[in-house]
Design a protein around this motif. Structure first.
Motif, short mmCIF file in Angstrom:
data_model
loop_
_atom_site.label_atom_id
_atom_site.label_comp_id
_atom_site.label_asym_id
_atom_site.label_seq_id
_atom_site.Cartn_x
_atom_site.Cartn_y
_atom_site.Cartn_z
N LEU A 256 -6.50 15.96 7.86
CA LEU A 256 -7.51 14.91 7.99
C LEU A 256 -8.29 14.96 9.29
O LEU A 256 -9.37 14.35 9.39
N SER A 257 -7.80 15.66 10.30
CA SER A 257 -8.31 15.52 11.67
C SER A 257 -9.77 15.91 11.84
O SER A 257 -10.57 15.14 12.40
N VAL A 258 -10.15 17.09 11.39
CA VAL A 258 -11.53 17.57 11.64
C VAL A 258 -12.56 16.69 10.95
O VAL A 258 -13.49 16.18 11.61
N HIS A 263 -16.69 12.09 11.28
CA HIS A 263 -17.20 10.79 10.85
C HIS A 263 -17.22 9.81 12.02
O HIS A 263 -18.19 9.05 12.18
N PHE A 264 -16.18 9.83 12.86
CA PHE A 264 -16.16 8.97 14.05
C PHE A 264 -17.39 9.24 14.91
O PHE A 264 -18.01 8.29 15.42
N GLU A 265 -17.77 10.50 15.07
CA GLU A 265 -18.91 10.85 15.93
C GLU A 265 -20.22 10.30 15.39
O GLU A 265 -21.17 10.10 16.16
N THR A 266 -20.31 10.05 14.08
CA THR A 266 -21.54 9.45 13.55
C THR A 266 -21.61 7.96 13.86
O THR A 266 -22.70 7.38 13.79
N ARG A 280 -13.75 16.96 21.42
CA ARG A 280 -13.37 16.99 20.01
C ARG A 280 -12.02 17.66 19.81
O ARG A 280 -11.24 17.26 18.94
N ASP A 281 -11.72 18.68 20.61
CA ASP A 281 -10.45 19.40 20.42
C ASP A 281 -9.26 18.45 20.53
O ASP A 281 -8.31 18.53 19.74
N LYS A 282 -9.29 17.56 21.53
CA LYS A 282 -8.17 16.62 21.71
C LYS A 282 -8.16 15.55 20.62
O LYS A 282 -7.10 15.11 20.19
N ALA A 283 -9.36 15.13 20.19
CA ALA A 283 -9.41 14.14 19.12
C ALA A 283 -8.91 14.73 17.81
O ALA A 283 -8.24 14.06 17.03
N VAL A 284 -9.22 16.00 17.59
CA VAL A 284 -8.78 16.68 16.37
C VAL A 284 -7.28 16.96 16.41
O VAL A 284 -6.58 16.82 15.41
#
Length: 290
Positions: A256-258, A263-266, A280-284
């Motif tokens: 689900l991560s990527v 979607h969060f970034e939108t 993004r790497d840490k959020a993913v």
């Protein structure tokens, strides 16, 4: 799902990796995915500000929220419990806390019990708590936060003469009940894992759906922080369901991560006086480096 709990999830999963501050309008859009109204969110924000978990500042006619130091510590403690690798080897020491809250501050008693349970301690007798994990810093920080240094004694000992280690664990926690709760989590999510794998292969997984599912997954798994003391593996009973549940959580999270992060970034907007931070790497993959 309550707004306060969701906010800690949003900050821990996403916002902390994007500068740590978020426009209230973005929070409103995130909460709308879970049928939480703007008025409910604003009420929760007000309570969190009063409890010193959140701070809000205005720029023009827009408001931006971030965690206070107290809120950040609570979030980081939770993240460490969810994403860090479980200690497999016990260091052989018990951390034992004895406290006596003065009568004129008795309103703190329930709060201290909640804090100790959240941290991973079990109550082995009245006002006496124990943990086999190295939690000294968290206890001392808690005592300082509540101005209770004179009322809390913290011991570190390699032996408890009156009881075996197994008996101490039995006094502090009901591992059978916790294992049964993990079994329910496994039963609920094993089928979803197979379904998500198939949807990933055929490309039918929407980014918005992934955002909702990841949030619910973390929200459900995080409930175990309040009951599972995260004992070292060599103190756990054989066939402990928590290990299987953790592996399932990791595998689902990776699927689900990527798309959920995209979607969060939108939705996410930072304050205009802040440089945009994109990690993004840490959020993913929040499992990295915790």
């Amino acid at each position: 799902m309550k707004p306060r709990s969701l906010m800690f999830t949003f900050f821990g999963e996403y916002i902390k990796h994007y500068g740590g501050e978020v426009w209230m309008g973005s929070l409103i859009k995130m909460m709308a995915h879970f049928n939480i109204s703007e008025s409910s969110l604003r009420g929760a924000v007000l309570r969190m500000v009063q409890q010193d978990y959140l701070k809000v500042r205005k720029i023009g006619n827009k408001s931006y929220a971030s965690l206070t130091e107290k809120g950040r510590r609570r979030m980081e403690d939770g993240l460490a419990r969810v994403y860090s690798v479980r200690n497999s080897q016990w260091d052989g020491h018990w951390r034992v806390i004895i406290y006596s809250i003065p009568e004129n501050r008795r309103e703190l008693r329930n709060q201290i019990r909640k804090e100790l349970g959240w941290t991973g301690f079990g109550m082995i007798s009245n006002s006496t708590w124990a943990s086999p994990n190295p939690l000294e810093d968290q206890v001392l920080e808690m005592a300082k936060t509540y101005d209770l240094e004179d009322h809390i004694l913290l011991f570190k000992t390699s032996s408890i003469l009156s009881h075996t280690n197994e008996e101490v664990i039995h006094k502090g926690w009901d591992l059978e009940e916790i294992s049964a709760e993990y079994a329910t989590f496994i039963s609920n999510y094993e089928g979803k894992f197979e379904e998500l794998k198939e949807k990933t292969w055929n490309g039918s997984l929407s980014e918005e759906d992934c955002f909702v599912m990841r949030t619910i997954l973390v929200h459900e798994y995080r409930k175990f922080l309040f009951v599972d003391p995260a004992l070292p593996t060599d103190l756990l009973p054989e066939g402990w369901n928590g290990l299987k549940a953790r592996e399932l959580f990791f595998n689902l999270h990776q699927i689900l991560s990527v798309p959920s992060t995209k979607h969060f970034e939108t939705i996410f907007k930072h304050a205009p006086d802040q440089e945009p931070v994109l990690n993004r790497d840490k959020a993913v993959n929040p499992f990295m480096g915790v």
